[in-house]
Structures are given as C-alpha cells and as structure tokens.
Design an enzyme around this catalytic site. Structure first.
Site, PDB file in Angstrom:
ATOM      1  N   GLY A 197     -17.008 -20.225  17.116  1.00 23.83           N
ATOM      2  CA  GLY A 197     -18.178 -20.708  17.844  1.00 23.83           C
ATOM      3  C   GLY A 197     -19.449 -20.568  17.043  1.00 23.83           C
ATOM      4  O   GLY A 197     -19.528 -19.808  16.075  1.00 23.83           O
ATOM      5  N   GLU A 198     -20.460 -21.324  17.448  1.00 21.91           N
ATOM      6  CA  GLU A 198     -21.791 -21.196  16.891  1.00 21.91           C
ATOM      7  C   GLU A 198     -22.650 -20.490  17.936  1.00 21.91           C
ATOM      8  O   GLU A 198     -22.542 -20.770  19.134  1.00 21.91           O
ATOM      9  CB  GLU A 198     -22.376 -22.576  16.579  1.00 21.91           C
ATOM     10  CG  GLU A 198     -21.545 -23.371  15.574  1.00 21.91           C
ATOM     11  CD  GLU A 198     -21.987 -24.828  15.492  1.00 21.91           C
ATOM     12  OE1 GLU A 198     -22.739 -25.264  16.384  1.00 21.91           O
ATOM     13  OE2 GLU A 198     -21.566 -25.515  14.544  1.00 21.91           O
ATOM     14  N   VAL A 199     -23.518 -19.576  17.511  1.00 17.64           N
ATOM     15  CA  VAL A 199     -24.326 -18.797  18.445  1.00 17.64           C
ATOM     16  C   VAL A 199     -25.807 -19.079  18.190  1.00 17.64           C
ATOM     17  O   VAL A 199     -26.258 -19.060  17.049  1.00 17.64           O
ATOM     18  CB  VAL A 199     -24.039 -17.282  18.302  1.00 17.64           C
ATOM     19  CG1 VAL A 199     -24.850 -16.489  19.322  1.00 17.64           C
ATOM     20  CG2 VAL A 199     -22.552 -17.014  18.484  1.00 17.64           C
ATOM     21  N   ASP A 236      -9.410  -7.245  18.631  1.00 22.89           N
ATOM     22  CA  ASP A 236     -10.189  -7.482  17.410  1.00 22.89           C
ATOM     23  C   ASP A 236     -11.339  -6.489  17.296  1.00 22.89           C
ATOM     24  O   ASP A 236     -12.482  -6.868  17.006  1.00 22.89           O
ATOM     25  CB  ASP A 236     -10.725  -8.921  17.409  1.00 22.89           C
ATOM     26  CG  ASP A 236     -11.209  -9.359  16.023  1.00 22.89           C
ATOM     27  OD1 ASP A 236     -10.793  -8.729  15.027  1.00 22.89           O
ATOM     28  OD2 ASP A 236     -11.991 -10.320  15.937  1.00 22.89           O
TER      29      ASP A 236
END
Length: 475
Positions: free
Chosen positions: A2-4, A114
C-alpha cells in the site's frame, strides 16, 4: 502492499494516515481481499499499543483505509540512529508495549505474523504495533497467506513460519524476541547477504549472543533471548507478556548491602555488614530533612518525611533568584569516607581480623558499593532522577544500593562532586546528597520513554544555571 499518505480530516481538526491500494493491485482480487481483511481485523483491535483502523472505503475503484497518525518514528529508524543498539531500559519499554499489543490480539484469536522493528511506531511516550496487513485469524484456512505470497520478513520470522508449517501465537513471540535482539545490538540475529542464507541460518538456529555485541548487557539477557527464539515453539514463553517480563527482570540483582545506623555524630564514617534484615527505624533528626522520590516510597518510610518541591531541591537558584557559586569537585575536609568494614556471617568461623590497609577512593563521595560513584558530563544529556538521599542519612548506602539493584543500568552521583550548574551541590538544608539516576545521553526519545514508563522526572545536565524545574524530553 500500500501507499500511505498524511491527510487532513475533512471535518475534524486532526490529521489521519490514509493507506491506499496501488492501482496495479486494485484489480487483483487476491490483493483486494487481503486489503479488506487487514481493515476488518485491525478494526477489532482497540488497544493503546495498536495502530487501529478508523474507517475504510472505495473511491474510483481504489480501496483505502484510514488510521490514526502517529507523530514519531518506527523502531527501525530509531535503531539506525543508534547503530550500536538502544539503551536496555528503552528496549524493555518498547518490548513491553509491543507484547501488550500482541497479547491483546492473541486473546482475540488474531496473529500478527510480521512483528519487526519497522512495524513498531514510537510516538515518544509509547510503542504501537502497526501493519496487520498479513495478519490472520487463528484457524483461518484461506490461502491468502499461504506459501507463494509475501508472508512477513524472513529476518524476523519463526522457523515454523519459514518452513510453511502451521503456526500459532508463539511465532509472534519468536519474532518479538528477534526484534528485542535487533533493538539491543543494532543488528538482526541472522544478518546474511541473501534471503536464502537468512532462512538457512534461522533454521539452523545459531545466533551470536547479545553480550558478544554488547558487553554492557547482563549475561542473563542471553538466556532470555535464547528462550524466546527457541527452535521449538513448546520451549518459548507462553505469552508475549511473559517474555517481556523475563527481559525486564533478566539483569541479576546484586546483593543488597544494608548500612548499620552509626552512633550520633558518626554519619561520615559508614560501616557495612553482610546482608541482614532491614534495620529498625533510626532516631528522628530534628535538624535534617530526608526524602526520596516516589519510586522509593517504601524506603521513605524508614528514612523520614518526603520533602515537598522536588524541583527546588535540585534547582540551581535559591529563593531570592541568586545563583550560588559552583562548588569544588573535592569532598570537604569534614567528610571522611572510610574503607568498608565487613562483618563475617554468623555461619562462618571467625577469623583473626588484622587492621585493613587504607583503600584508595574510587572518586569523591564514593560509597564503596559494587558500582562506583559516577560523574556524568555536563553536556546537555538527559538523566532520569530515581531519588535523592541526604549524605547524613544512616541508611544512605542501603537506599542507593536498592535503587541500583531495582533499576538495571542505573548509576549514582554525589552532588558536591558533580559541578553541573543545573544541579545544586547542596539541598535547602545545606547538605550534600546522593542521587541514583539513569543516563540517556542526548537521546530525548529514550529519555521520554523512561519518563513515561517510570513516572519520575528528568533533568538536563548543563554547565549553566538551571531553572529549578524538571525537564520534559517528550515535548
């Protein structure tokens, strides 16, 4: 995945973090399902140490979710600023917060899968676990996190996770232990040149001990890390909180040396004996006031009343605003520090005691404890004040030693030998004092963590005259 983006909320006076699925993945049904599941799972985790999900939606075919904006850095960036490893106390605080987040998720049947420094955010007062992007509910048999997809970072993944075996909460505990290793040493436990080599080393399980890289860390930490990173899940702690508690308690506490109340007028000639039950309450001294900070309340019941205005005690300026001259670094001639006299325990045969030669002083004001008196530089460093005890206190050695024993990494200084303008050489009674403290150097982040988790206060050591107030490194 994703891009934040940092975004201004359209209606509320706040900033949020917006995570958007990239265009080339938005058409992939498997990635869309994983993205939606991240939002659904994280939205159920309302905990102060978890970066949760506020909302999710779809706009123009692009999926998005909003999260609280954390004004800080992640633990990986913090390690980069301290390549030799973080202070032990700061690591304990980060691990404790992350463990609380994991236990909360595990109790609700959710695995993170993770855990690593890059997924731990630090906002100056706490650590928050983020990115449940590959998380799954326990018992989930879908193939969204199966072999062939990106499942975590191999450098921190448990052996059973690397083998593709069924995993449970103990895989997250393993990852938490490897994260603690990285925080303490500045290096990943299996630092190799390729993912395949990392996996081979992790499955082999041979790791360089923490104390090899950090000789200042107590040896018992090695056994705690080794248990958390055990190859068999059955050999690991039962919960993340249990691992964090073991790490916090790992430094072996030295034997507490209790002071014998001396005769009146003999406070400057302390005598030590082997460990005994706590001494009875000493006679009250009308002309002296004795105090310790809240972290030593039990000791305060023995030594006297708590002095109001802790800032005034260590402030440089007096009530008139005048600044007294900086004291000499030598102990006044009226103070005599004699070599300790040890009494042989009752169970041992009494030897013939010959007069002991005079031992050289380890520094002005040294109490003869296992840890020598220190003299931190007045270079703007942050110190966490654990207590201040007047020199004439009959139990001064015991009180200082108790603080050193219960606070790993703590030291102590003698006020008349410090010569920092921001710390007075004597209290309002005109008496020198001893102060146990924790040194965070010039790291305001570490000092802030210590302040938030211990509830005491911070001073900055400078040559200039202090303001009389405690510092707030969290601002």
């Amino acid at each position: 995945m994703g891009e934040v983006y940092l975004a201004q909320h359209p209606r509320l006076p706040r900033h949020d973090a917006i995570k958007v699925l990239p265009p080339h993945l938005a058409t992939d049904e498997a990635f869309r399902l994983r993205f939606l599941r991240e939002a659904d799972l994280a939205a159920t985790l309302n905990h102060p140490n978890i970066v949760g999900v506020l909302d999710r939606g779809e706009e123009g075919g692009r999926l998005w979710l909003s999260m609280p904006y954390i004004d800080g850095i992640d633990a990986a960036a913090h390690i980069a600023q301290s390549p030799g490893g973080l202070p032990f106390d700061a690591v304990v605080a980060i691990v404790r917060d992350t463990a609380a987040a994991l236990d909360f998720a595990h109790q609700r049947g959710i695995l993170h899968r993770d855990v690593k420094p890059a997924n731990i955010m630090l906002d100056g007062s706490r650590a928050l676990l983020s990115d449940f992007g590959i998380a799954r509910a326990a018992g989930d048999t879908s193939d969204l996190t199966a072999t062939g997809t990106t499942i975590g970072s191999v450098a921190y993944a448990a052996p059973e996770q690397l083998r593709g075996d069924e995993i449970d909460s103990r895989a997250d505990i393993y990852s938490l232990a490897t994260t603690a290793y990285a925080l303490l040493t500045g290096s990943r436990p299996f630092d190799r040149s390729s993912p395949a080599a990392v996996i081979a080393a992790a499955l082999d399980g041979a790791v360089v001990p923490v104390t090899t890289r950090r000789p200042d860390i107590p040896p018992s930490v090695d056994s705690t890390i080794a248990r958390g990173m055990a190859g068999s899940p059955a050999d690991r702690p039962r919960s993340a909180g249990e691992f964090a508690a073991e790490l916090a308690a790992a430094p072996a506490e030295p034997t507490v040396i209790r002071a014998v109340p001396p005769a009146a007028g003999a406070h400057d000639v302390p005598t030590m004996i082997a460990p005994t039950p706590a001494p009875s309450r000493p006679p009250e001294r009308k002309s002296r006031r004795t105090w310790v900070l809240p972290t030593a309340v039990a000791a305060a019941l023995v030594v006297g009343a708590l002095v109001a205005g802790t800032a005034a005690m260590l402030g440089r300026s007096d009530s008139t605003g005048a600044s007294p001259a900086i004291e000499s670094s030598t102990v006044p001639a009226t103070v005599v520090v004699a070599p300790p006299t040890m009494t042989v325990p009752a169970t041992a045969p009494a030897p013939t005691v010959a007069p002991a030669p005079t031992a050289p002083s380890r520094g002005a004001g040294d109490l003869g404890l296992t840890r020598a008196v220190s003299r931190p530089p007045c270079d703007g460093r942050f110190i966490l004040i654990l207590g201040s005890i007047e020199q004439s206190n009959p139990a001064v050695k015991s009180l200082v030693n108790d603080q050193l024993s219960s606070n790993p990494g703590a030291e102590y200084f003698y006020s008349r030998a410090l010569n920092c303008g921001s710390i007075r050489s004597a209290d309002d009674n005109g008496e020198a004092f001893y102060t146990p403290y924790i040194d965070y150097g010039t790291s305001s982040v570490a000092a802030c963590n210590g302040l938030q988790h211990r509830g005491v206060y911070v001073r900055v050591l400078r040559n200039s005259t202090g303001t009389g107030e405690a510092a707030n490194p969290c601002k």
